[in-house]
Enzyme design. Structure first.
Site, PDB file in Angstrom:
ATOM      1  N   PHE A 134      53.219 -36.267  92.098  1.00  0.00           N
ATOM      2  CA  PHE A 134      52.562 -35.380  91.091  1.00  0.00           C
ATOM      3  C   PHE A 134      53.353 -35.303  89.950  1.00  0.00           C
ATOM      4  O   PHE A 134      54.512 -35.299  89.545  1.00  0.00           O
ATOM      5  CB  PHE A 134      52.788 -33.949  91.953  1.00  0.00           C
ATOM      6  CG  PHE A 134      52.162 -32.900  91.131  1.00  0.00           C
ATOM      7  CD1 PHE A 134      50.727 -32.616  91.276  1.00  0.00           C
ATOM      8  CD2 PHE A 134      52.740 -32.052  90.107  1.00  0.00           C
ATOM      9  CE1 PHE A 134      50.051 -31.610  90.503  1.00  0.00           C
ATOM     10  CE2 PHE A 134      52.179 -31.110  89.406  1.00  0.00           C
ATOM     11  CZ  PHE A 134      50.871 -30.685  89.530  1.00  0.00           C
ATOM     12  N   ASP A 221      60.532 -38.801  86.392  1.00  0.00           N
ATOM     13  CA  ASP A 221      60.090 -37.515  86.425  1.00  0.00           C
ATOM     14  C   ASP A 221      61.364 -36.536  87.248  1.00  0.00           C
ATOM     15  O   ASP A 221      60.984 -36.437  88.377  1.00  0.00           O
ATOM     16  CB  ASP A 221      58.664 -37.236  87.021  1.00  0.00           C
ATOM     17  CG  ASP A 221      58.205 -35.832  86.886  1.00  0.00           C
ATOM     18  OD1 ASP A 221      58.854 -35.084  86.606  1.00  0.00           O
ATOM     19  OD2 ASP A 221      56.935 -35.660  87.154  1.00  0.00           O
ATOM     20  N   LYS A 250      60.637 -27.305  84.703  1.00  0.00           N
ATOM     21  CA  LYS A 250      60.909 -26.341  85.762  1.00  0.00           C
ATOM     22  C   LYS A 250      62.291 -25.561  85.468  1.00  0.00           C
ATOM     23  O   LYS A 250      62.216 -24.487  84.912  1.00  0.00           O
ATOM     24  CB  LYS A 250      60.728 -26.765  86.944  1.00  0.00           C
ATOM     25  CG  LYS A 250      59.194 -27.181  87.152  1.00  0.00           C
ATOM     26  CD  LYS A 250      58.754 -27.235  88.810  1.00  0.00           C
ATOM     27  CE  LYS A 250      57.290 -27.200  88.932  1.00  0.00           C
ATOM     28  NZ  LYS A 250      56.863 -28.418  89.024  1.00  0.00           N
TER      29      LYS A 250
HETATM   30  C1  LIG Z   1      55.505 -29.038  88.515  1.00  0.00           C
HETATM   31  C2  LIG Z   1      55.742 -30.606  88.097  1.00  0.00           C
HETATM   32  C3  LIG Z   1      55.081 -31.221  86.968  1.00  0.00           C
HETATM   33  C4  LIG Z   1      54.176 -30.289  86.241  1.00  0.00           C
HETATM   34  O1  LIG Z   1      54.789 -29.300  85.458  1.00  0.00           O
HETATM   35  P1  LIG Z   1      53.865 -28.050  84.795  1.00  0.00           P
HETATM   36  O2  LIG Z   1      54.883 -27.215  84.082  1.00  0.00           O
HETATM   37  O3  LIG Z   1      53.187 -27.525  85.816  1.00  0.00           O
HETATM   38  O4  LIG Z   1      52.757 -28.594  83.853  1.00  0.00           O
HETATM   39  C5  LIG Z   1      55.194 -32.381  86.779  1.00  0.00           C
HETATM   40  N1  LIG Z   1      55.903 -33.220  87.702  1.00  0.00           N
HETATM   41  C6  LIG Z   1      56.521 -32.725  88.612  1.00  0.00           C
HETATM   42  C7  LIG Z   1      57.508 -33.734  89.338  1.00  0.00           C
HETATM   43  C8  LIG Z   1      56.583 -31.280  88.952  1.00  0.00           C
HETATM   44  O5  LIG Z   1      57.131 -30.776  90.273  1.00  0.00           O
END
Ligand SMILES: *Cc1c(COP(=O)(O)O)cnc(C)c1O
Length: 403
Positions: A134, A221, A250
């Site tokens: 994701f 990521d 986050k």
């Molecule tokens: C939550 C998340 C995203 C997206 O972040 P947003 O601030 O909602 O755009 C991208 N990568 C990972 C691994 C995530 O957990």
């Protein structure tokens, strides 16, 4: 019983919300408008690093709001270099771009990979991405995401992605053999939304070596698993490797929207003026939140704390759920924990809320715990005491086949 959901006739219908209306929080607890208290094991989806209304963070943010909130990137502000330096020192990388969310950080990473390719004369760069990954909800990041549910209805997807399963180095070799257009490998150190699936240390080391061999960028990521949640600043550090590009968001601002892309020498100079930007990115309020979050985490020893309380929580859960039929696995690192059941279990979210515990369920059958890093040992015990009976009752009442 949970109260009836408040009516929101003018808000777009984008989330299946829990029918509770929150009013305020303190530490790891939040209160709803009826005065009921909940233990927060979700932390705003791994965002509220310091919990709610942290006594050191609040005055620092209040002071910043009174001084300067936003100025645009037309001008310098000392906090940008200060936070960039804090991130560079803790990651071992070299330069930072600031934005405001996870998808924006990933979007910047994808643009860096394409620019890296174009600078090498590759006109149609391709990026290796993962099943169950994701990376966000923009067109580019949902195309990189490995979940058909996130993509459905938004085709055509962006081209230039090669998808492989996690923790299988031969799969990357097979998928990229003889392909001169590959420029990067892009993965989460621990898949969050995909069900708390860690990339093994072994695998990360092998991918690093493969990227070195082929001159690809390794892009990790760390939007969800980073910022101390696993007990190190960044989850890939458990494997002793360095990425070339690392998106963050986050937990970085402990609730204030902020994202960042941290890049090492192979990628740090790819963007030049005019290549990329963000109006809100790196505004003084968001930067202050990032600086203070890191400062408070170190002052209060929250890395060691997250590792310790996380281990306690995971051990207790493993012990109490051992041999409970229907529980497949308890896994994770530090305060990023997944409990996989053998059946879909979204119903547990409301059940737990009723019992006074906030959690989420991801990938249909994985209970995800990503509480604030200030979670105390007593609160970890409390999570277990609230959650385990709910899981057992749910499993007893919900036949695997009918679920
Ligand atoms: C939550 C998340 C995203 C997206 O972040 P947003 O601030 O909602 O755009 C991208 N990568 C990972 C691994 C995530 O957990």
């Amino acid at each position: 019983m949970l109260p009836a959901a408040p009516v929101q006739a003018h808000v777009m219908n984008t989330y299946g919300r829990v029918p509770i209306e929150l009013s305020h929080g303190q530490g790891c607890r939040v209160w709803d408008v009826h005065g009921k208290v909940y233990l927060d094991a979700l932390g705003g989806i791994a965002v509220n690093t310091l919990g709610h209304a942290h006594p050191k963070l609040v005055p620092a943010l209040q002071a910043q709001i009174g001084r300067l909130m936003h100025i645009s990137n037309y001008y310098y502000h000392a906090a940008a270099e200060e936070l960039a330096q804090l991130l560079v020192q803790r990651s071992g990388l070299s330069n930072v771009f600031f934005c405001s969310s996870g998808l924006e950080a990933n979007e910047a990473a994808l643009k860096l990979a394409r620019k890296f390719g174009h600078d090498k004369g590759i006109a149609r760069p391709e990026i290796v991405v993962y099943e169950k990954a994701f990376h966000g909800r923009s067109i580019a990041t949902l195309s990189a995401t490995g979940n058909p549910k996130v993509q459905a209805g938004f085709e055509p997807l962006l081209e230039g992605f090669i998808r492989v399963p996690l923790n299988d180095i031969e799969a990357i070799r097979r998928a990229t053999v003889g392909n001169p257009n590959v420029v990067a490998v892009f993965l989460e150190a621990i898949q969050g939304e995909g069900g708390v699936n860690p990339a093994s240390a072994d695998y990360l080391q092998q991918v690093r070596a493969l990227c070195d061999t082929h001159d690809w960028l390794l892009m990790i990521d760390e939007v969800q698993c980073g910022m101390g949640r696993t007990g190190k600043w960044f989850a890939h550090q458990w494997a002793g490797i360095l990425p070339d590009v690392m998106p963050l968001a986050k937990g970085l601002g402990s609730g204030v929207p902020i994202g960042a892309v941290v890049a090492g020498p192979k990628a740090a100079q790819l963007f030049q003026p005019g290549n990329h930007g963000s109006t809100f990115g790196g505004n003084p309020l968001a930067l202050r939140a990032g600086i203070e979050t890191i400062r408070i985490m170190e002052e209060d020893g929250l890395l060691e704390h997250a590792a310790q309380v996380g281990l306690q929580l995971q051990t207790l859960l493993s012990t109490q759920l051992l041999r409970v039929p229907g529980v497949r696995e308890v896994r994770g690192k530090g305060l990023m924990i997944g409990i996989e059941l053998d059946r879909p279990c979204a119903a547990l979210v409301n059940r737990c809320a009723e019992a006074g515990l906030l959690i989420s369920v991801t990938a249909d059958r994985v209970i995800r715990l990503v509480p604030p890093l200030i979670l105390t040992a007593a609160e970890a015990d409390e999570i277990v005491a609230l959650l385990v009976p709910q899981i057992k009752a749910f499993l007893a009442e919900t036949p695997a086949a009918a679920a």
